[in-house]
Scaffold this motif. Sequence first.
Motif, PDB file in Angstrom:
ATOM      1  N   LEU A   1      92.402-114.655  15.341  1.00 28.77           N
ATOM      2  CA  LEU A   1      92.042-114.194  16.686  1.00 28.77           C
ATOM      3  C   LEU A   1      90.849-114.973  17.226  1.00 28.77           C
ATOM      4  CD1 LEU A   1      92.425-110.344  16.157  1.00 28.77           C
ATOM      5  CD2 LEU A   1      93.814-111.750  17.691  1.00 28.77           C
ATOM      6  N   SER A   2      89.899-115.266  16.353  1.00 29.22           N
ATOM      7  CA  SER A   2      88.730-116.053  16.763  1.00 29.22           C
ATOM      8  C   SER A   2      89.148-117.450  17.204  1.00 29.22           C
ATOM      9  CB  SER A   2      87.729-116.157  15.604  1.00 29.22           C
ATOM     10  OG  SER A   2      87.233-114.888  15.237  1.00 29.22           O
ATOM     11  N   GLY A   3      90.093-118.042  16.470  1.00 32.54           N
ATOM     12  CA  GLY A   3      90.572-119.363  16.838  1.00 32.54           C
ATOM     13  C   GLY A   3      91.200-119.373  18.215  1.00 32.54           C
ATOM     14  N   ALA A   4      92.010-118.357  18.501  1.00 33.90           N
ATOM     15  CA  ALA A   4      92.665-118.268  19.806  1.00 33.90           C
ATOM     16  C   ALA A   4      91.646-118.123  20.939  1.00 33.90           C
ATOM     17  CB  ALA A   4      93.638-117.091  19.818  1.00 33.90           C
ATOM     18  N   LYS A   5      90.527-117.514  20.640  1.00 42.73           N
ATOM     19  CA  LYS A   5      89.526-117.230  21.673  1.00 42.73           C
ATOM     20  C   LYS A   5      88.514-118.368  21.863  1.00 42.73           C
ATOM     21  CE  LYS A   5      86.178-113.633  22.977  1.00 42.73           C
ATOM     22  NZ  LYS A   5      86.834-113.223  24.229  1.00 42.73           N
ATOM     23  N   PHE A   6      88.153-119.052  20.782  1.00 44.52           N
ATOM     24  CA  PHE A   6      87.008-119.960  20.851  1.00 44.52           C
ATOM     25  C   PHE A   6      87.313-121.445  20.655  1.00 44.52           C
ATOM     26  CE2 PHE A   6      85.151-115.852  19.586  1.00 44.52           C
ATOM     27  CZ  PHE A   6      84.173-115.720  20.564  1.00 44.52           C
ATOM     28  N   LEU A   7      88.429-121.809  20.044  1.00 44.55           N
ATOM     29  CA  LEU A   7      88.635-123.219  19.730  1.00 44.55           C
ATOM     30  C   LEU A   7      88.854-124.088  20.967  1.00 44.55           C
ATOM     31  CD1 LEU A   7      90.776-123.317  16.453  1.00 44.55           C
ATOM     32  CD2 LEU A   7      88.303-123.584  16.749  1.00 44.55           C
ATOM     33  N   ARG A   8      89.637-123.616  21.916  1.00 44.96           N
ATOM     34  CA  ARG A   8      89.876-124.449  23.094  1.00 44.96           C
ATOM     35  C   ARG A   8      88.617-124.581  23.948  1.00 44.96           C
ATOM     36  NH1 ARG A   8      93.288-127.521  25.274  1.00 44.96           N
ATOM     37  NH2 ARG A   8      94.619-127.270  23.446  1.00 44.96           N
ATOM     38  N   PRO A   9      87.838-123.535  24.175  1.00 43.79           N
ATOM     39  CA  PRO A   9      86.564-123.746  24.891  1.00 43.79           C
ATOM     40  C   PRO A   9      85.640-124.726  24.178  1.00 43.79           C
ATOM     41  CG  PRO A   9      87.130-121.431  24.901  1.00 43.79           C
ATOM     42  CD  PRO A   9      88.115-122.104  23.992  1.00 43.79           C
ATOM     43  N   LEU A  10      85.674-124.726  22.828  1.00 38.96           N
ATOM     44  CA  LEU A  10      84.852-125.684  22.090  1.00 38.96           C
ATOM     45  C   LEU A  10      85.283-127.114  22.387  1.00 38.96           C
ATOM     46  CD1 LEU A  10      82.701-126.396  19.975  1.00 38.96           C
ATOM     47  CD2 LEU A  10      84.426-125.960  18.198  1.00 38.96           C
ATOM     48  N   LEU A  11      86.587-127.349  22.519  1.00 35.07           N
ATOM     49  CA  LEU A  11      87.073-128.685  22.861  1.00 35.07           C
ATOM     50  C   LEU A  11      86.387-129.226  24.119  1.00 35.07           C
ATOM     51  CD1 LEU A  11      90.974-128.601  22.447  1.00 35.07           C
ATOM     52  CD2 LEU A  11      89.350-129.837  21.021  1.00 35.07           C
ATOM     53  N   GLY A  12      86.211-128.351  25.102  1.00 36.80           N
ATOM     54  CA  GLY A  12      85.631-128.776  26.373  1.00 36.80           C
ATOM     55  C   GLY A  12      84.168-129.151  26.277  1.00 36.80           C
ATOM     56  N   GLN A  13      83.517-128.771  25.173  1.00 33.78           N
ATOM     57  CA  GLN A  13      82.097-129.089  25.006  1.00 33.78           C
ATOM     58  C   GLN A  13      81.866-130.394  24.250  1.00 33.78           C
ATOM     59  OE1 GLN A  13      79.580-125.656  23.802  1.00 33.78           O
ATOM     60  NE2 GLN A  13      81.489-124.485  23.778  1.00 33.78           N
ATOM     61  N   ILE A  14      82.931-130.961  23.683  1.00 34.55           N
ATOM     62  CA  ILE A  14      82.799-132.173  22.876  1.00 34.55           C
ATOM     63  C   ILE A  14      83.105-133.377  23.755  1.00 34.55           C
ATOM     64  CG2 ILE A  14      83.492-133.351  20.775  1.00 34.55           C
ATOM     65  CD1 ILE A  14      82.163-130.573  20.379  1.00 34.55           C
ATOM     66  N   PRO A  15      82.143-134.304  23.916  1.00 34.35           N
ATOM     67  CA  PRO A  15      82.314-135.412  24.878  1.00 34.35           C
ATOM     68  C   PRO A  15      83.115-136.595  24.356  1.00 34.35           C
ATOM     69  CG  PRO A  15      80.126-135.496  23.902  1.00 34.35           C
ATOM     70  CD  PRO A  15      80.795-134.265  23.337  1.00 34.35           C
ATOM     71  N   CYS A  16      84.116-136.341  23.519  1.00 34.36           N
ATOM     72  CA  CYS A  16      85.017-137.399  23.057  1.00 34.36           C
ATOM     73  C   CYS A  16      86.277-136.726  22.505  1.00 34.36           C
ATOM     74  CB  CYS A  16      84.351-138.273  21.978  1.00 34.36           C
ATOM     75  SG  CYS A  16      83.923-137.402  20.461  1.00 34.36           S
ATOM     76  N   PRO A  17      87.376-137.470  22.340  1.00 36.45           N
ATOM     77  CA  PRO A  17      88.612-136.870  21.809  1.00 36.45           C
ATOM     78  C   PRO A  17      88.375-136.266  20.426  1.00 36.45           C
ATOM     79  CG  PRO A  17      89.048-139.033  22.736  1.00 36.45           C
ATOM     80  CD  PRO A  17      87.556-138.894  22.690  1.00 36.45           C
ATOM     81  N   CYS A  18      88.896-135.066  20.214  1.00 36.10           N
ATOM     82  CA  CYS A  18      88.640-134.389  18.942  1.00 36.10           C
ATOM     83  C   CYS A  18      89.699-133.330  18.656  1.00 36.10           C
ATOM     84  CB  CYS A  18      87.257-133.731  18.945  1.00 36.10           C
ATOM     85  SG  CYS A  18      87.128-132.315  20.063  1.00 36.10           S
ATOM     86  N   THR A  19      89.652-132.848  17.425  1.00 35.55           N
ATOM     87  CA  THR A  19      90.418-131.678  17.005  1.00 35.55           C
ATOM     88  C   THR A  19      89.432-130.630  16.522  1.00 35.55           C
ATOM     89  OG1 THR A  19      92.361-132.967  16.356  1.00 35.55           O
ATOM     90  CG2 THR A  19      92.122-130.805  15.360  1.00 35.55           C
TER      91      THR A  19
END
Length: 252
Positions: free
Chosen positions: A79-97
């Motif tokens: 559930l945490s992954g569904a809520k927080f992983l995609r917003p974290l992507l937007g904070q990383i200034p380069c392509p990432c997983t």
Amino acid sequence: MMGITRYTRILALFDEVHPAWTVAEISEALETSASTLYRLIREMVAADFLESTVESQYRLGPFFVEYYRRLRLTDPLVLSGAKFLRPLLGQIPCPCTTILARLYGKTVMCVAEERANTATFATSYELGRPMPLLRGATSMAVLSTLPKRQIMKLVSEASDAPKDADTLYAEFTGIRKIGISETHGQVDTGLVGIAAPVRSTDLGINASLSVIIEQHNLTTEIRPHIYAALSSTARMIEGFMAELSVPDAHIP
């Protein structure tokens, strides 16, 4: 074979290389009599753990699809992954997983992942795939959340420990102190793993939150942004799981 091990040893045979098995093949692989296996497989088919296919073969059954759905709806880390992983992507200034992984026996396993559309590289951390316990930032951050006795036991039982137990424990202490683990090319050549420990004592969860990027993208300007985003998101996940640990808590 005794207890539930009778079933898990059979289930462990099924993978992408060999998705279907006959009783004779299972008997040979497990060095178990076919007569014993016929009874066990009948029970597993009745429970939908396995289903019969053509030519007397068996494959994994629909039971796992049903319970994967239940897991997605109830597991605090998923559930945490569904809520927080995609917003974290937007904070990383380069392509990432981005990855959430947890301790799984004597391995570490990814339970949730998100990939930026611009990330074209492949990583070995795949959903549900057990990974080495003592290699990579993701695993090191998970282990750093454990009590010393448990860490030393896991290290002593590992056949591929790169260093002695005391040296490794000193590294785990450092990870706990700064809240970040970073490794280069330990799992996949050319990739960097940066991870933050995630722990819920109330839920008994030992995990880590990771960002995986290509090594050439990790600059002195980008690194502090990744560290800050990981640390703040890891704390939010811990807070989210703390709310879920409250009796009768609402699961969004």
